[in-house]
Write an enzyme that holds these catalytic residues in place. Structure first.
Site, PDB file in Angstrom:
ATOM      1  N   ASN A 219      -9.123   0.862  -2.906  1.00  0.00           N
ATOM      2  CA  ASN A 219     -10.309   1.705  -2.816  1.00  0.00           C
ATOM      3  C   ASN A 219     -10.254   2.724  -3.956  1.00  0.00           C
ATOM      4  O   ASN A 219      -9.291   2.755  -4.735  1.00  0.00           O
ATOM      5  CB  ASN A 219     -10.423   2.377  -1.443  1.00  0.00           C
ATOM      6  CG  ASN A 219      -9.226   3.260  -1.117  1.00  0.00           C
ATOM      7  OD1 ASN A 219      -8.638   3.901  -1.994  1.00  0.00           O
ATOM      8  ND2 ASN A 219      -8.846   3.310   0.160  1.00  0.00           N
ATOM      9  N   GLU A 222      -7.172   5.058  -4.004  1.00  0.00           N
ATOM     10  CA  GLU A 222      -5.955   4.323  -4.343  1.00  0.00           C
ATOM     11  C   GLU A 222      -5.921   3.984  -5.825  1.00  0.00           C
ATOM     12  O   GLU A 222      -4.864   4.071  -6.471  1.00  0.00           O
ATOM     13  CB  GLU A 222      -5.871   3.047  -3.499  1.00  0.00           C
ATOM     14  CG  GLU A 222      -5.579   3.304  -2.027  1.00  0.00           C
ATOM     15  CD  GLU A 222      -5.776   2.076  -1.156  1.00  0.00           C
ATOM     16  OE1 GLU A 222      -5.233   2.049  -0.034  1.00  0.00           O
ATOM     17  OE2 GLU A 222      -6.493   1.137  -1.594  1.00  0.00           O
ATOM     18  N   ASP A 289     -10.160  -4.264   5.656  1.00  0.00           N
ATOM     19  CA  ASP A 289      -9.698  -5.553   6.176  1.00  0.00           C
ATOM     20  C   ASP A 289     -10.835  -6.571   6.185  1.00  0.00           C
ATOM     21  O   ASP A 289     -10.650  -7.749   5.863  1.00  0.00           O
ATOM     22  CB  ASP A 289      -9.152  -5.386   7.598  1.00  0.00           C
ATOM     23  CG  ASP A 289      -7.954  -4.457   7.658  1.00  0.00           C
ATOM     24  OD1 ASP A 289      -7.252  -4.337   6.637  1.00  0.00           O
ATOM     25  OD2 ASP A 289      -7.731  -3.847   8.716  1.00  0.00           O
TER      26      ASP A 289
END
Length: 500
Positions: A219, A222, A289
């Site tokens: 993301n 990150e 996920d």
């Protein structure tokens, strides 16, 4: 480089053609065109977690400390971490095996029970460390507190798990590394070196361990931490992302940007896919996920990245509207894709459709509801729909999902997929709105929509029609429309088979 809505719709709603030589397990004479044409199996390795939700209602402030007191109502157990990726893949129909580490404890046993119940193949090694568990105390849909049970797994256990997975892998596999930095995947390079495409959901600042991966999906936060950059503008992210990708020797870098969508960077092109709908975000738990699972399902189906990002974005927009870790089904995803297509503007999510219908009712317009499989549209269906429309102002047609029809009519039905059936129904002049349902009956839809008129075709009596009493109790009417003689989907199928 984005596709127009029309060209995207042509991909998703490819026409079906009758071919007497085609026989498969889903139908005797028509080739199915599902959303995914899955061809590659998937192996997942990562930090498998058990999510526990302690649900209740807060009703006072504790006299012992300034904290709310929650009256407990129920426990809910769900798969988290790599387990949630597996759940999302399973719901999309992907052939998968999950590899992970658990503890010799009750939470580990509960996790195995969940996987077995969901029919998810797994290879879990029991260790001396506790099963990773996240327990949340929830008041309605508001999380009050989270308690984590975890301890980093041992290096030797991780290597033993990785070696077991390598024995399982073939060149045709897609490999997902779901890394939450809990120690399950201590040496990802051993997997990336295997002759299969590796997709990584990363964690931490050090991306050298992911060098050579086919796809890495950080993301924005990150990515900023890993690249030591603060860029947020798309043009700046493309530049810094390209540099970072080359430095890390990553084939494809996908940066998820929350309400701004997602950005794909590789050595051939960059693609920015804007967000579908950020107006109804309930909970972003597990959204990453769903992204990696849906994207993997697209890659397993050999769908190119441009179309894959569009599909994945739709999936992400659906799960963030739900509380807690969630998944998306092909039925729901197809419905979302249809609702955004300019060729099919008669489909909406249930919550949106309810709001639209309430506005019509406030203007004294009657809402008419009917339902069915509508597998092969024939004159009997057209007569029913036109008669139903005559009973009011707005006609809503609910269509059974593929799974619902299989349960009702057997493994060789439906003949046409849900996307095809919805596309045909949306093209009929008498129909104003189309919605789908996965249950055996549309009772929950009827209760949610509260139509003024409920219509059913065939030899029914009012007391045998699902939802009739609910409609009557709300002051509505129930109408039974006689069917046209000599017209039925079953007889049409029988006739074709006799010609063969």
């Amino acid at each position: 480089m984005s596709l127009s809505h029309i060209s995207f719709s042509k991909v998703l709603f490819k026409e079906l053609h009758v071919d007497a030589s085609l026989h498969n397990k889903r139908g005797p004479f028509m080739q199915k065109t599902p959303l995914f044409n899955l061809q590659k199996p998937v192996a997942i390795i990562g930090d498998v977690m058990l999510d526990i939700y302690l649900k209740g209602k807060s009703y006072k402030i504790s006299p012992e400390a300034p904290v709310p007191v929650v009256r407990f109502n129920e426990n809910q157990y769900t798969l988290g971490g790599a387990g949630n990726v597996a759940l999302n893949l399973k719901k999309l129909g992907v052939d998968l095996t999950l590899f992970g580490l658990i503890g010799d404890d009750e939470h580990g046993k509960r996790l195995i029970q969940l996987l077995d119940t969901l029919d998810i193949k797994h290879h879990l090694i029991v260790t001396k460390q506790p099963t990773i568990t996240k327990m949340r105390i929830v008041d309605h849909q508001h999380q009050l507190l989270r308690v984590d049970y975890e301890h980093p797994f041992q290096y030797d256990d991780s290597i033993r798990l990785i070696d077991s997975m390598i024995e399982h892998l073939t060149a045709s596999h897609l490999c997902i590394i779901s890394d939450y930095a809990k120690g399950t995947v201590a040496l990802p390079q051993k997997l990336i070196e295997q002759p299969c495409q590796t997709i990584v959901d990363p964690k931490g600042h050090c991306y050298e361990k992911y060098q050579g991966a086919f796809l890495v999906t950080p993301n924005l936060k990150e990515f900023q931490e890993a690249s030591q950059s603060n860029e947020t503008h798309i043009d700046q992210l493309i530049q810094s992302g390209s540099t970072f990708r080359q430095k890390m020797n990553i084939q494809n870098l996908l940066i998820t940007l929350s309400e701004r969508g997602m950005l794909l960077i590789n050595d051939k092109y960059t693609l920015h896919q804007p967000v579908i709908d950020s107006s109804q975000v309930s909970d972003v738990t597990g959204a990453g996920d769903t992204v990696i699972a849906t994207l993997t399902a697209c890659l397993s189906s050999n769908i190119d990245f441009e179309k894959a990002l569009q599909i994945t974005n739709h999936a992400a927009s659906l799960v963030v509207k739900q509380f807690g870790t969630a998944y998306v089904c092909p039925n729901e995803l197809s419905q979302s894709l249809l609702s955004k297509s300019t060729l099919h503007n008669k489909t909406r999510s249930l919550s949106t459709l309810i709001s639209i219908l309430k506005e019509h009712q406030q203007q004294n317009q009657k809402i008419v509801f009917t339902n069915g499989c509508f597998d092969i549209i024939h004159p009997g269906h057209i007569a029913l729909l036109e008669k139903a429309k005559s009973f009011g102002d707005i006609l809503v047609v609910a269509i059974n999902s593929d799974d619902s029809i299989q349960r009702l009519k057997g493994p060789h039905r439906p003949i046409n997929t849900l996307t095809s059936r919805v596309a045909v129904m949306a093209g009929l002049q008498a129909v104003d709105w189309v919605i789908t349902f996965d249950d055996d009956t549309p009772l929950q839809l009827i209760r949610a929509i509260t139509p003024d008129v409920l219509v059913k075709g065939g030899d029914y009596s009012v007391d045998t029609i699902v939802g009739a009493q609910d409609v009557i109790n709300n002051g509505g009417e129930v109408k039974v429309v006689p069917t046209l003689d000599n017209y039925s989907t079953t007889s049409l199928i029988k006739s074709v088979l006799e010609v063969e």
